[in-house]
Design a protein around this motif. Structure first.
Motif: not given
Length: 338
Positions: A242-250, A282-296
């Motif tokens: 998906n593009h859920a994180v990619f397209f999110h303004v944050s 939720e902000v914490d969900v987006l932050d968690k997802l970005r962290t996982i992308y970074q880790q992988e």
């Protein structure tokens, strides 16, 4: 029994021929992604070798998610195009666009025309659309003097690493993509849909399940709800797609985000994402997802002539900022409607 012996002998000869011509190893120790294929001797024609080993290429791509062909002679863009056609048939047009791209020849494009100083977050190409390519190919014609890598990540590993409660929420609610065109930021709708004709845009939207709303001054707003999680049609692997994180303004870089939020209300932003019911992610969900992308994320420097072949559902990709001239071109194939 003689038939079994012949089959065994044939396989043995074939493996020996492969090992004599090329070597296949992980690019990075202890990483399955990407698989590196290099010639053992000079003069190996990549297109011909691939044509004679299509099953091996297919199986390797499904296993690793990405293959890096390195140190082969790629004389021109036409050879790159020929490789794509050999592996997976005709190339497809880049439509329902999100990244600025320029056509090079035929359906080969610049990988992106985003400014050199900007990074591009990891994503699977067109995962926000109803129809997307199963394969995407990158060819490094000229590497940047510094930076400009194409980071990649295994979407199977992303899915497995995301907490179950987050996956369950996205599986139930899906993702809503809201895009606004015509305000001078982002791509105009004429570029996104490759037409100046409103009726053609409306027809495309109807066929693709996209809600649309024409607004004043020839502006357009679209909404589409898509799954966040998918099953690969050939391997049956469950992937984060998906593009859920990619397209999110944050996810935008700070300066760009502040400028947009100062200029537009949230509903008028060039693009943003929500849960499929329209509620905020939720902000914490987006932050968690970005962290996982970074880790992988896996990063490697481009070399002149490199070709990176990705299974678009199994592997996400992005771009690092760069200095100097950089020319990486892209082609896509095998349209699929999930």
């Amino acid at each position: 029994m003689p038939e079994l012996s012949y089959a065994h002998l044939s396989t043995k000869i074939r493996r020996k021929a492969i090992s004599q011509l090329v070597q296949m190893t992980p690019l990075i120790a202890n990483k399955t992604l990407p698989l590196l294929i290099q010639p053992n001797i000079e003069g190996v024609n990549l297109v011909n070798w691939v044509a004679n080993n299509l099953e091996l290429i297919k199986d390797s791509l499904y296993k690793h998610g990405g293959i890096l062909f390195r140190s082969f002679q790629i004389p021109d863009i036409g050879e790159f195009e020929k490789l794509i056609k050999t592996v997976s048939g005709e190339l497809i047009e880049y439509r329902d666009r999100s990244s600025p791209r320029s056509a090079i020849q035929g359906k080969i494009y610049t990988s992106t025309d985003h400014p050199a100083e900007e990074s591009i977050f990891l994503h699977s190409e067109n995962s926000y659309t109803a129809t997307y390519p199963l394969k995407i190919f990158f060819h490094c014609v000229t590497p940047a003097l510094q930076g400009g890598e194409t980071p990649i990540a295994d979407t199977r590993k992303l899915y497995r690493k995301i907490p179950k409660e987050i996956c369950d929420r996205f599986a139930q609610k899906q993702v809503m993509y809201v895009r606004n065109f015509g305000d001078g930021f982002g791509l105009p709708w004429q570029t996104v849909f490759q037409t100046n004709n409103r009726q053609e845009v409306e027809t495309f939207c109807h066929h693709q399940g996209i809600e649309f709303e024409w607004r004043e001054s020839n502006k357009l707003r679209t909404r589409q709800i898509r799954p966040a999680i998918a099953k690969h049609p050939h391997t049956s692997d469950v992937v984060w797609f998906n593009h859920a994180v990619f397209f999110h303004v944050s996810t935008l870089e700070t300066g760009i985000r502040k400028a947009l939020l100062a200029e537009f209300s949230e509903e008028d932003l060039p693009h943003n994402t929500y849960y499929g019911d329209g509620s905020p992610i939720e902000v914490d969900v987006l932050d968690k997802l970005r962290t996982i992308y970074q880790q992988e994320t896996i990063v490697f420097p481009w070399q002149t002539g490199d070709i990176l072949m990705l299974d678009n559902m199994l592997t996400a990709h992005g771009r690092k900022p760069f200095v100097g001239k950089r020319k990486v071109v892209v082609g896509m194939s095998e349209p699929f409607s999930g």
